[in-house]
Each structure stands twice: as C-alpha cells, then as structure tokens.
Design a protein around this motif. Structure first.
Motif, PDB file in Angstrom:
ATOM      1  N   ILE A 104       0.801  -1.440   0.024  1.00  0.00           N
ATOM      2  CA  ILE A 104      -0.168   0.016   0.374  1.00  0.00           C
ATOM      3  C   ILE A 104       0.391   1.461  -0.258  1.00  0.00           C
ATOM      4  O   ILE A 104       0.784   2.328  -0.827  1.00  0.00           O
ATOM      5  CB  ILE A 104      -1.061   0.460   0.751  1.00  0.00           C
ATOM      6  CG1 ILE A 104      -1.817  -1.208   0.895  1.00  0.00           C
ATOM      7  CG2 ILE A 104      -1.542   1.082   1.335  1.00  0.00           C
ATOM      8  CD1 ILE A 104      -2.749  -1.372   2.469  1.00  0.00           C
ATOM      9  N   PHE A 105       1.925   1.094   1.114  1.00  0.00           N
ATOM     10  CA  PHE A 105       2.577   2.855   0.768  1.00  0.00           C
ATOM     11  C   PHE A 105       4.367   2.491   0.123  1.00  0.00           C
ATOM     12  O   PHE A 105       5.024   1.435   0.448  1.00  0.00           O
ATOM     13  CB  PHE A 105       3.203   3.008   2.777  1.00  0.00           C
ATOM     14  CG  PHE A 105       1.416   2.729   3.305  1.00  0.00           C
ATOM     15  CD1 PHE A 105       1.285   4.231   3.224  1.00  0.00           C
ATOM     16  CD2 PHE A 105       1.141   2.420   3.428  1.00  0.00           C
ATOM     17  CE1 PHE A 105       0.122   4.486   4.122  1.00  0.00           C
ATOM     18  CE2 PHE A 105       0.112   2.509   4.470  1.00  0.00           C
ATOM     19  CZ  PHE A 105       0.093   3.595   4.832  1.00  0.00           C
ATOM     20  N   ASP A 106       4.260   3.901  -0.175  1.00  0.00           N
ATOM     21  CA  ASP A 106       5.551   3.220  -1.070  1.00  0.00           C
ATOM     22  C   ASP A 106       6.512   3.945  -0.487  1.00  0.00           C
ATOM     23  O   ASP A 106       6.491   5.321   0.785  1.00  0.00           O
ATOM     24  CB  ASP A 106       5.438   4.039  -2.457  1.00  0.00           C
ATOM     25  CG  ASP A 106       5.038   3.083  -3.724  1.00  0.00           C
ATOM     26  OD1 ASP A 106       4.824   2.364  -3.629  1.00  0.00           O
ATOM     27  OD2 ASP A 106       3.720   3.882  -4.402  1.00  0.00           O
ATOM     28  N   PHE A 107       7.815   3.881  -0.594  1.00  0.00           N
ATOM     29  CA  PHE A 107       8.379   4.917   0.492  1.00  0.00           C
ATOM     30  C   PHE A 107      10.131   5.310  -0.683  1.00  0.00           C
ATOM     31  O   PHE A 107      11.404   5.145  -0.301  1.00  0.00           O
ATOM     32  CB  PHE A 107       9.694   4.325   1.456  1.00  0.00           C
ATOM     33  CG  PHE A 107       8.310   3.535   2.916  1.00  0.00           C
ATOM     34  CD1 PHE A 107       8.819   4.278   3.651  1.00  0.00           C
ATOM     35  CD2 PHE A 107       7.246   2.743   2.629  1.00  0.00           C
ATOM     36  CE1 PHE A 107       7.675   4.304   5.153  1.00  0.00           C
ATOM     37  CE2 PHE A 107       6.856   1.999   3.035  1.00  0.00           C
ATOM     38  CZ  PHE A 107       6.793   3.028   5.232  1.00  0.00           C
ATOM     39  N   PRO A 108       9.306   6.356  -1.650  1.00  0.00           N
ATOM     40  CA  PRO A 108      10.828   7.067  -2.521  1.00  0.00           C
ATOM     41  C   PRO A 108      11.363   8.512  -1.962  1.00  0.00           C
ATOM     42  O   PRO A 108      11.404   8.627  -0.367  1.00  0.00           O
ATOM     43  CB  PRO A 108       9.464   7.373  -3.383  1.00  0.00           C
ATOM     44  CG  PRO A 108       9.021   7.633  -2.442  1.00  0.00           C
ATOM     45  CD  PRO A 108       8.389   6.660  -1.751  1.00  0.00           C
ATOM     46  N   LEU A 109      12.335   7.852  -2.243  1.00  0.00           N
ATOM     47  CA  LEU A 109      12.826   9.696  -1.940  1.00  0.00           C
ATOM     48  C   LEU A 109      13.262   9.599  -0.195  1.00  0.00           C
ATOM     49  O   LEU A 109      13.984   8.573  -0.106  1.00  0.00           O
ATOM     50  CB  LEU A 109      12.616  11.168  -2.174  1.00  0.00           C
ATOM     51  CG  LEU A 109      12.498  11.425  -3.728  1.00  0.00           C
ATOM     52  CD1 LEU A 109      11.292  10.445  -4.413  1.00  0.00           C
ATOM     53  CD2 LEU A 109      11.737  12.649  -3.507  1.00  0.00           C
ATOM     54  N   PHE A 110      13.505  10.927   0.148  1.00  0.00           N
ATOM     55  CA  PHE A 110      14.115  10.633   1.293  1.00  0.00           C
ATOM     56  C   PHE A 110      13.418   9.227   2.223  1.00  0.00           C
ATOM     57  O   PHE A 110      13.844   9.280   3.410  1.00  0.00           O
ATOM     58  CB  PHE A 110      14.107  11.621   2.437  1.00  0.00           C
ATOM     59  CG  PHE A 110      12.891  12.915   2.258  1.00  0.00           C
ATOM     60  CD1 PHE A 110      12.396  11.966   3.594  1.00  0.00           C
ATOM     61  CD2 PHE A 110      12.744  13.308   1.671  1.00  0.00           C
ATOM     62  CE1 PHE A 110      10.749  13.215   4.078  1.00  0.00           C
ATOM     63  CE2 PHE A 110      11.457  13.729   1.921  1.00  0.00           C
ATOM     64  CZ  PHE A 110      10.944  13.839   3.050  1.00  0.00           C
ATOM     65  N   LEU A 111      11.781   9.722   2.322  1.00  0.00           N
ATOM     66  CA  LEU A 111      11.255   8.701   2.833  1.00  0.00           C
ATOM     67  C   LEU A 111      12.092   6.879   2.637  1.00  0.00           C
ATOM     68  O   LEU A 111      11.398   5.999   3.920  1.00  0.00           O
ATOM     69  CB  LEU A 111       9.807   8.610   2.299  1.00  0.00           C
ATOM     70  CG  LEU A 111       8.664   9.368   2.240  1.00  0.00           C
ATOM     71  CD1 LEU A 111       7.361   8.959   1.774  1.00  0.00           C
ATOM     72  CD2 LEU A 111       8.652  10.206   3.947  1.00  0.00           C
ATOM     73  N   ARG A 112      12.574   6.476   2.909  1.00  0.00           N
ATOM     74  CA  ARG A 112      13.302   5.392   2.334  1.00  0.00           C
ATOM     75  C   ARG A 112      14.126   5.081   3.454  1.00  0.00           C
ATOM     76  O   ARG A 112      14.260   3.736   4.732  1.00  0.00           O
ATOM     77  CB  ARG A 112      13.910   5.549   1.192  1.00  0.00           C
ATOM     78  CG  ARG A 112      15.142   6.356   0.716  1.00  0.00           C
ATOM     79  CD  ARG A 112      15.792   5.853  -0.522  1.00  0.00           C
ATOM     80  NE  ARG A 112      16.809   6.367  -0.989  1.00  0.00           N
ATOM     81  CZ  ARG A 112      17.113   6.302  -1.977  1.00  0.00           C
ATOM     82  NH1 ARG A 112      17.171   5.388  -2.893  1.00  0.00           N
ATOM     83  NH2 ARG A 112      18.513   7.607  -2.384  1.00  0.00           N
ATOM     84  N   ASN A 113      14.702   6.133   4.221  1.00  0.00           N
ATOM     85  CA  ASN A 113      16.231   6.500   5.131  1.00  0.00           C
ATOM     86  C   ASN A 113      14.818   5.906   6.473  1.00  0.00           C
ATOM     87  O   ASN A 113      15.534   5.404   7.098  1.00  0.00           O
ATOM     88  CB  ASN A 113      16.180   7.698   4.966  1.00  0.00           C
ATOM     89  CG  ASN A 113      17.305   7.819   4.080  1.00  0.00           C
ATOM     90  OD1 ASN A 113      17.867   7.743   3.218  1.00  0.00           O
ATOM     91  ND2 ASN A 113      16.762   9.344   3.594  1.00  0.00           N
TER      92      ASN A 113
END
Length: 444
Positions: free
Chosen positions: A66-75
């Motif tokens: 359900i949730f993507d973690f692109p860009l800085f969210l992946r940290n």
C-alpha cells in the motif's frame, strides 16, 4: 522495423512485475525464502510449516504494498527493522546475507548486465557502473536498494522467526506480533500523511474554453516525444536543430509531468488530458487494460480524422489498437533510427492527421547507464539528428506546409538507474515547445 510481437507484449507485462517496487517485494521475498529453504521442501511437514508461517507475514506485505517509500522516506524504513530486533532479538544473518547477495545479483548482473546486453546491446561490463546506479536510485522500483533492502530484511526476519519457532511460541506471541504490525501500519501512515508532501497540486479547473475556430489551425500535428529527456541535460546537449525549432516557435518553460511519472501513465495523461485517478492508469504495471476516459484518438474519430501513436509495447496496455508498436529488443544505437524509418512508412501509407512518435534511446540510456554521464547527452544529440532528418523528409514530401510540430518529453529522469515516477530532482519539469506556420515565433 518489426512490431512488438504478442510474446514481447506479454513479456513486457511480466517484466513490470519485477520492475515495479510494489509487486517485486513479495515476489522476491517469497522466492528468496523458497531458495534458502530448498532442502526443507522434501519434507511435507516443513512445507506446511513454511507456508503457514507465510500467512502471518501477509499483513506486513500488504502494508508495504500500500505504501511507497521513495526519495528520503526510504531512510525511515530501517526503524521498523530495528524495533523488531529490539523486541525479539532474532535475525538469521545467513538468510539476510543470502537475500542481499541474491538482490544484487538480480539487479546488477541479471538486470543491469545480462538483460540490458540481450535487449539493447549494452556492454558485458555494465555491472561496473550499474551497482552505483542501484545504490543511488531513489524511485520506488525494484532497483532502489535503499528501499528494498530494509523491506525484505524485516519481512524475511519475521517469516523465518515464525517458521523456526514452535506452535506454542506463536500462541504466546500472536498479540505482540500484531501489535508490531499495527505499529508499522501507523508508522507508515503518519510518515505519508506528514512527509509525503511533494506531489504537484491538482488543477481543479480545465483550460478555459476558447471559441472553436471555423477552420482547423493546422492540417496535421506531429508530436515527437523524446522519452525520458531530462530538461537541464537537454539544455546542456548540442542540439542545433531542436534549438532552432524552440527559438523559432513557442516554448513552455514550466511544463510539468504527472504523478507518478511513469511512461504509460504520462503518455495516457498527455493524450487524454486527465489525471491518473481519472483515466485509471496508475503505473507501468497495468492491472486492467484500457482507459476509463476518451482519448484524443477517440475524439479524432468522432470528426472523421485519424491518429496513430508509434511506440513500444507498454503503451498498448492503455491505448490499445491506436498504438502502432515497435519492438524494444534491438541495439540502442539503432532504436531511434529505426523508429523514424517506421514513422516515414506510416506517413506514406496512412497519412494520419495526428502522429505521435516515441523515441526511446535516451530513456534506455538513462536507465542502463545513468543520466549524469556523457552517453546520455550523446543520445539526446542523436535524437536531435533523427528529428532533423524526419522533418526534412516531411518537407520534401510536402507534409510540412500547414503542420504543427510538438517536441516534448513524457518525464525527466533522476540520478541512479534513470529512475522516474516519484518526482526526484530532474523528473518533474520537461521540455515542451511547438513549431509551425501558425505558432508564435520566439515566444516563451
């Protein structure tokens, strides 16, 4: 130039299961676990225990789907894994090392080297650069190591822990386990609610309705989409012909792509005039073929005109029979040249009122070699020469007398494996300019 075969269309859809991050994570986790426990699969009771344990990680897989973690969210993805280690103090380091090795084998050697060599002719040594692109890639694809690693480290660790423990352990820990899942769900929700704030604002009104002219402004419109051409890299490249069209036509300086900036999504929005939530194409992975709204090709048919879209097999998933496909399995140095030759054939035999051409070599170089290297600029410069040759041919054929040219890109490309979708630097703003006898000259 060959059209995309039925097998290539099927293969392209299958590849998207491995390319898009959401379906890749469960596929990779499941495959990794089966390989790691391959010796156990001879025992029916072990198979039963393995699949029973799998059922208990389905909620975690669902959260990460359900949730993507692109860009800085992946940290932030390492936090749930650290919390898991604090609570249970268990992790199978052989399994985690095996999964990391398998992941980099898939991305760097199978995808970045073997796949690109067989499909577009990149060097057998492409792995020497591709590993750096995988580590830098910020978009939510399978090639985003910093997003994928913490995801499947956590899922595999939970799955392995449940598989190795006794049924009585599960009875004692079931509440703790689902409390942990609740924490992961709330954590993901709060992150996305408060930090996922870079999407472009949606326009709630359409273009002002200008009076319909009594006569068409142009007899023909030809749209040349240089797929994946990053805007500032285009400005850096030596492109005298495109620059001439731009300076003698009208350039739109703040043209944006849509979110998510995937090729099929972008093309669909470009030729329906609507957002993904309206036309129904949300990524390159198209679960239900076809669009929910009218396309420009439908509109043309209503008034007795014709249109064709010349592009790769992916575009059939949204635009169907309006797409004249080209095979994407060819050396990248020949791709755009062959596409232009096919475009000439369409103009001779079908003479459509609207022709949309997708040039793919720039995008493919960005994905396979990166956008911050000289090879990427070279492909933009080659696209300039191909466009010039095509326009000069149109002129000789008498098809430029009252024709408007639109030159644009569907999306930009970020650093890494030329990732695009979630609007990292270099993805959002795209080149867009028009040229023709009825287009204002030198206007910005």
């Amino acid at each position: 130039m060959k059209s995309a075969s039925k097998f290539e269309k099927f293969a392209a859809r299958c590849w998207n299961l491995l390319n898009e991050g959401k379906p890749f994570t469960p596929i990779f986790v499941f495959g990794t676990m089966l390989l790691f426990h391959f010796h156990d699969l001879k025992d029916l009771s072990a198979i039963h225990d393995l699949f029973l344990a799998f059922l208990f990680v389905v909620p975690l897989l669902a959260i990460y789907f359900i949730f993507d973690f692109p860009l800085f969210l992946r940290n932030y993805l390492w936090i749930p894994f650290v919390v898991f280690l604090i609570i249970w103090k268990e992790a199978s380091f052989p399994l985690l090392l095996f999964s990391a090795g398998l992941y980099f084998f898939f991305t760097v050697f199978f995808w970045g080297t073997l796949y690109y060599h067989l499909r577009i002719g990149t060097s057998w040594l492409n792995f020497t650069r591709f590993w750096k692109l995988v580590l830098k890639n910020s978009d939510s694809t399978s090639g985003n190591a910093q997003e994928q690693l913490p995801k499947f480290f956590l899922i595999l660790s939970v799955w392995e822990m449940i598989y190795q423990e006794t049924p009585s352990w599960l009875d004692e820990n079931i509440l703790k386990l689902f409390s942990f899942y609740t924490f992961v769900l709330l954590f993901a929700y709060i992150l996305h609610r408060n930090l996922f704030d870079w999407k472009p604002a949606i326009y709630h009104e359409y273009t002002n309705n200008a009076p319909n002219p009594a006569k068409a402004i142009s007899d023909k419109v030809i749209v040349i989409v240089i797929d994946g051409m990053r805007k500032e890299r285009f400005y850096e490249a030596n492109t005298p012909f495109l620059d001439s069209l731009k300076e003698n036509g009208t350039e739109y300086m703040n043209m944006e792509t849509v979110y998510p900036a995937r090729t099929v999504v972008c093309f669909t929005s470009m030729f329906t005039g609507t957002y993904p939530f309206e036309h129904g194409i949300q990524s390159n992975m198209v679960w239900k073929l076809g669009i929910k709204v009218e396309s420009i090709f439908d509109s043309l048919r209503k008034v007795g005109k014709t249109g064709r879209l010349l592009g790769i097999a992916h575009l059939v998933d949204s635009m169907g029979d309006d797409v004249e496909t080209v095979t994407a399995v060819m050396h990248n140095d020949k791709a755009d040249e062959n596409i232009i030759e096919r475009a000439k054939k369409i103009m001779k035999e079908q003479d459509p009122d609207l022709l949309v051409i997708q040039l793919i070599a720039t995008d493919q170089t960005g994905h396979s070699r990166g956008v911050l290297y000289d090879e990427y600029l070279q492909k933009i410069e080659e696209a300039d020469a191909h466009v010039q040759q095509f326009v000069e041919w149109l002129d000789r054929e008498g098809k430029m007398k009252n024709t408007t040219l639109i030159i644009c890109s569907d999306h930009g490309q970020a650093d890494g494996i030329g990732g695009h979708g979630h609007l990292d630097e270099g993805e959002r703003y795209v080149p867009f300019f028009l040229y023709g006898p009825n287009i204002a000259k030198g206007k910005k």
